[in-house]
Write a protein that holds these residues in place. Structure first.
Motif, mmCIF file in Angstrom:
data_model
loop_
_atom_site.group_PDB
_atom_site.id
_atom_site.type_symbol
_atom_site.label_atom_id
_atom_site.label_comp_id
_atom_site.label_asym_id
_atom_site.label_seq_id
_atom_site.Cartn_x
_atom_site.Cartn_y
_atom_site.Cartn_z
ATOM 1 N N MET A 1 0.848 -1.196 0.000
ATOM 2 C CA MET A 1 0.000 0.000 0.000
ATOM 3 C C MET A 1 0.879 1.239 0.000
ATOM 4 O O MET A 1 1.701 1.423 0.896
ATOM 5 C CB MET A 1 -0.919 0.010 1.224
ATOM 6 N N ALA A 2 0.724 2.076 -1.024
ATOM 7 C CA ALA A 2 1.545 3.282 -1.130
ATOM 8 C C ALA A 2 1.284 4.217 0.044
ATOM 9 O O ALA A 2 0.148 4.403 0.476
ATOM 10 C CB ALA A 2 1.242 4.003 -2.441
ATOM 11 N N GLY A 3 2.367 4.790 0.573
ATOM 12 C CA GLY A 3 2.234 5.759 1.649
ATOM 13 C C GLY A 3 1.975 5.169 3.006
ATOM 14 O O GLY A 3 1.668 5.894 3.954
ATOM 15 N N ALA A 4 2.110 3.830 3.163
ATOM 16 C CA ALA A 4 1.826 3.196 4.450
ATOM 17 C C ALA A 4 2.992 3.317 5.419
ATOM 18 O O ALA A 4 2.853 3.014 6.596
ATOM 19 C CB ALA A 4 1.483 1.724 4.255
ATOM 20 N N TYR A 5 4.151 3.736 4.916
ATOM 21 C CA TYR A 5 5.355 3.886 5.733
ATOM 22 C C TYR A 5 5.747 2.580 6.413
ATOM 23 O O TYR A 5 6.110 2.557 7.586
ATOM 24 C CB TYR A 5 5.202 5.018 6.747
ATOM 25 N N PHE A 6 5.652 1.488 5.662
ATOM 26 C CA PHE A 6 6.111 0.196 6.134
ATOM 27 C C PHE A 6 7.611 0.272 6.405
ATOM 28 O O PHE A 6 8.391 0.653 5.548
ATOM 29 C CB PHE A 6 5.820 -0.873 5.069
ATOM 30 N N PHE A 24 -0.705 2.752 7.526
ATOM 31 C CA PHE A 24 -1.439 1.697 6.837
ATOM 32 C C PHE A 24 -2.936 1.871 7.059
ATOM 33 O O PHE A 24 -3.378 2.281 8.124
ATOM 34 C CB PHE A 24 -1.004 0.321 7.357
ATOM 35 N N GLY A 25 -3.740 1.524 6.057
ATOM 36 C CA GLY A 25 -5.181 1.465 6.219
ATOM 37 C C GLY A 25 -5.889 2.778 5.964
ATOM 38 O O GLY A 25 -5.286 3.798 5.645
ATOM 39 N N SER A 27 -7.389 6.175 6.294
ATOM 40 C CA SER A 27 -7.037 7.371 7.068
ATOM 41 C C SER A 27 -5.785 7.177 7.913
ATOM 42 O O SER A 27 -5.581 7.889 8.899
ATOM 43 C CB SER A 27 -8.211 7.810 7.960
ATOM 44 N N GLY A 28 -4.938 6.211 7.532
ATOM 45 C CA GLY A 28 -3.684 6.034 8.249
ATOM 46 C C GLY A 28 -3.846 5.552 9.667
ATOM 47 O O GLY A 28 -3.233 6.086 10.599
ATOM 48 N N THR A 29 -4.689 4.536 9.875
ATOM 49 C CA THR A 29 -4.880 4.023 11.225
ATOM 50 C C THR A 29 -3.642 3.303 11.741
ATOM 51 O O THR A 29 -3.394 3.269 12.934
ATOM 52 C CB THR A 29 -6.083 3.075 11.289
ATOM 53 N N GLY A 30 -2.865 2.714 10.831
ATOM 54 C CA GLY A 30 -1.609 2.105 11.217
ATOM 55 C C GLY A 30 -1.702 0.634 11.562
ATOM 56 O O GLY A 30 -2.781 0.095 11.852
ATOM 57 N N ALA A 31 -0.540 -0.029 11.509
ATOM 58 C CA ALA A 31 -0.463 -1.451 11.821
ATOM 59 C C ALA A 31 0.972 -1.805 12.163
ATOM 60 O O ALA A 31 1.906 -1.051 11.893
ATOM 61 C CB ALA A 31 -0.947 -2.293 10.640
ATOM 62 N N ALA A 32 1.136 -2.982 12.765
ATOM 63 C CA ALA A 32 2.465 -3.546 13.019
ATOM 64 C C ALA A 32 2.448 -4.987 12.529
ATOM 65 O O ALA A 32 1.554 -5.757 12.892
ATOM 66 C CB ALA A 32 2.818 -3.480 14.498
ATOM 67 N N TYR A 33 3.409 -5.336 11.695
ATOM 68 C CA TYR A 33 3.492 -6.674 11.122
ATOM 69 C C TYR A 33 4.495 -7.512 11.904
ATOM 70 O O TYR A 33 5.568 -7.037 12.267
ATOM 71 C CB TYR A 33 3.929 -6.598 9.663
ATOM 72 N N VAL A 34 4.134 -8.770 12.137
ATOM 73 C CA VAL A 34 5.002 -9.693 12.854
ATOM 74 C C VAL A 34 5.464 -10.774 11.886
ATOM 75 O O VAL A 34 4.643 -11.434 11.240
ATOM 76 C CB VAL A 34 4.274 -10.330 14.050
ATOM 77 N N PHE A 35 6.795 -10.924 11.772
ATOM 78 C CA PHE A 35 7.385 -11.933 10.912
ATOM 79 C C PHE A 35 8.173 -12.914 11.768
ATOM 80 O O PHE A 35 8.761 -12.544 12.779
ATOM 81 C CB PHE A 35 8.332 -11.293 9.888
ATOM 82 N N ALA A 36 8.191 -14.174 11.330
ATOM 83 C CA ALA A 36 8.985 -15.200 11.995
ATOM 84 C C ALA A 36 9.917 -15.830 10.969
ATOM 85 O O ALA A 36 9.555 -15.996 9.804
ATOM 86 C CB ALA A 36 8.085 -16.266 12.618
ATOM 87 N N ASP A 49 -3.402 -4.534 14.470
ATOM 88 C CA ASP A 49 -4.086 -3.299 14.101
ATOM 89 C C ASP A 49 -4.438 -2.510 15.351
ATOM 90 O O ASP A 49 -4.608 -3.072 16.442
ATOM 91 C CB ASP A 49 -5.359 -3.608 13.303
ATOM 92 N N ASP A 50 -4.569 -1.216 15.184
ATOM 93 C CA ASP A 50 -4.962 -0.345 16.284
ATOM 94 C C ASP A 50 -6.402 -0.675 16.667
ATOM 95 O O ASP A 50 -7.310 -0.472 15.863
ATOM 96 C CB ASP A 50 -4.841 1.102 15.834
ATOM 97 N N PRO A 51 -6.644 -1.193 17.884
ATOM 98 C CA PRO A 51 -8.013 -1.597 18.241
ATOM 99 C C PRO A 51 -9.067 -0.516 18.021
ATOM 100 O O PRO A 51 -10.107 -0.788 17.419
ATOM 101 C CB PRO A 51 -7.880 -1.998 19.713
ATOM 102 N N PRO A 52 -8.841 0.746 18.462
ATOM 103 C CA PRO A 52 -9.873 1.757 18.200
ATOM 104 C C PRO A 52 -9.731 2.443 16.851
ATOM 105 O O PRO A 52 -10.533 3.306 16.518
ATOM 106 C CB PRO A 52 -9.660 2.757 19.342
ATOM 107 N N ALA A 53 -8.687 2.075 16.076
ATOM 108 C CA ALA A 53 -8.490 2.626 14.735
ATOM 109 C C ALA A 53 -8.451 4.151 14.736
ATOM 110 O O ALA A 53 -9.129 4.810 13.951
ATOM 111 C CB ALA A 53 -9.578 2.121 13.786
ATOM 112 N N LEU A 54 -7.639 4.728 15.612
ATOM 113 C CA LEU A 54 -7.552 6.177 15.718
ATOM 114 C C LEU A 54 -6.410 6.773 14.902
ATOM 115 O O LEU A 54 -6.430 7.952 14.588
ATOM 116 C CB LEU A 54 -7.401 6.582 17.188
#
Length: 227
Positions: A1-6, A24-25, A27-36, A49-54
């Motif tokens: 996703m462009a502009g997600a600042y991954f 990410f998402g 209005s830019g609610t944001g996320a954190a990805y977990v890799f193993a 994901d941000d639970p309240p999506a703020l």
């Protein structure tokens, strides 16, 4: 996703890599990805994901073993907070939310750090305990108490530094905490603390080394830190 600042924030512990994507998402609610994984092979196992999506969740991340800490910062009156999750095979479970002590503090969770028994969340624009020291900065440390967490221990410089932005970067390693004070008026400082028995005790201060021949150390110390 462009502009997600991954990749805006990163943390790694053993075979777990956490990558923040604060815009990410919708209005830019944001996320954190977990890799193993390990070596050249890493697989996504969860997305937090941000639970309240703020907004702007994942601006800061930290990991230690199976403990993941993600921060949500804000550029408006939305409350900032840190979220602690635990990574088990195939899923991440939200365990605790740590709210900013002041709702309109946009810098709470600017940097986060986590260990087995403590979490640290910084607020480099926090107005100090004395009104005449705006944006001196602070770090809020909580200790594990069984299945819950202690009230925050507020860590500030002594004396306070006007617009010092204490907490711009922080790091934890077991029972040690390091905190950056980039605007101390002399090139920057790192404050070291011990963490024991739900208390934070100062150990010492690391000052910017004198420049060596051929090196340019004109940049302020404080971005980022690792222990």
């Amino acid at each position: 996703m462009a502009g997600a600042y991954f990749g805006a924030s990163l943390a790694i512990s053993g075979g777990t890599l956490v990558v923040g994507s604060p815009q990410f998402g919708y209005s830019g609610t944001g996320a954190a990805y977990v890799f193993a994984g390990g070596g050249a092979t890493w697989n996504e196992v969860a997305r937090l994901d941000d639970p309240p999506a703020l907004g702007f969740f994942g601006a800061s991340v930290a990991v230690d073993g199976d403990a993941l800490l993600g921060g949500r910062v804000s550029t408006s009156s939305l409350p900032c907070s840190g979220y602690l999750s635990y990574n088990t095979p195939g899923t991440c479970t939200l365990s605790a939310q740590f709210l900013a002590p002041i709702n309109d503090d946009p810098s709470f969770a600017y940097a986060v750090a986590v260990s087995a028994n403590a979490v640290a969340i910084s607020s480099p624009q926090f107005n100090g305990s004395l009104p005449s020291f705006p944006r001196s900065g602070a770090v809020f440390v909580r200790f594990r108490q069984g299945s819950s967490w202690s009230a925050p221990v507020v860590v500030e410089t002594n004396p306070l530094v006007d617009v010092g932005n204490f907490g711009t970067a922080i790091a934890i390693n077991s029972d040690r905490l390091a905190v950056a004070l980039p605007n101390d008026g002399s090139g920057g400082s790192i404050f070291l603390y011990s963490l024991s028995n739900s208390a934070v005790a100062p150990i010492g201060v690391l000052k910017q080394p004198a420049p060596s021949s051929g090196l340019n150390l004109s940049l302020g110390r404080g971005w980022p830190l690792a222990l």
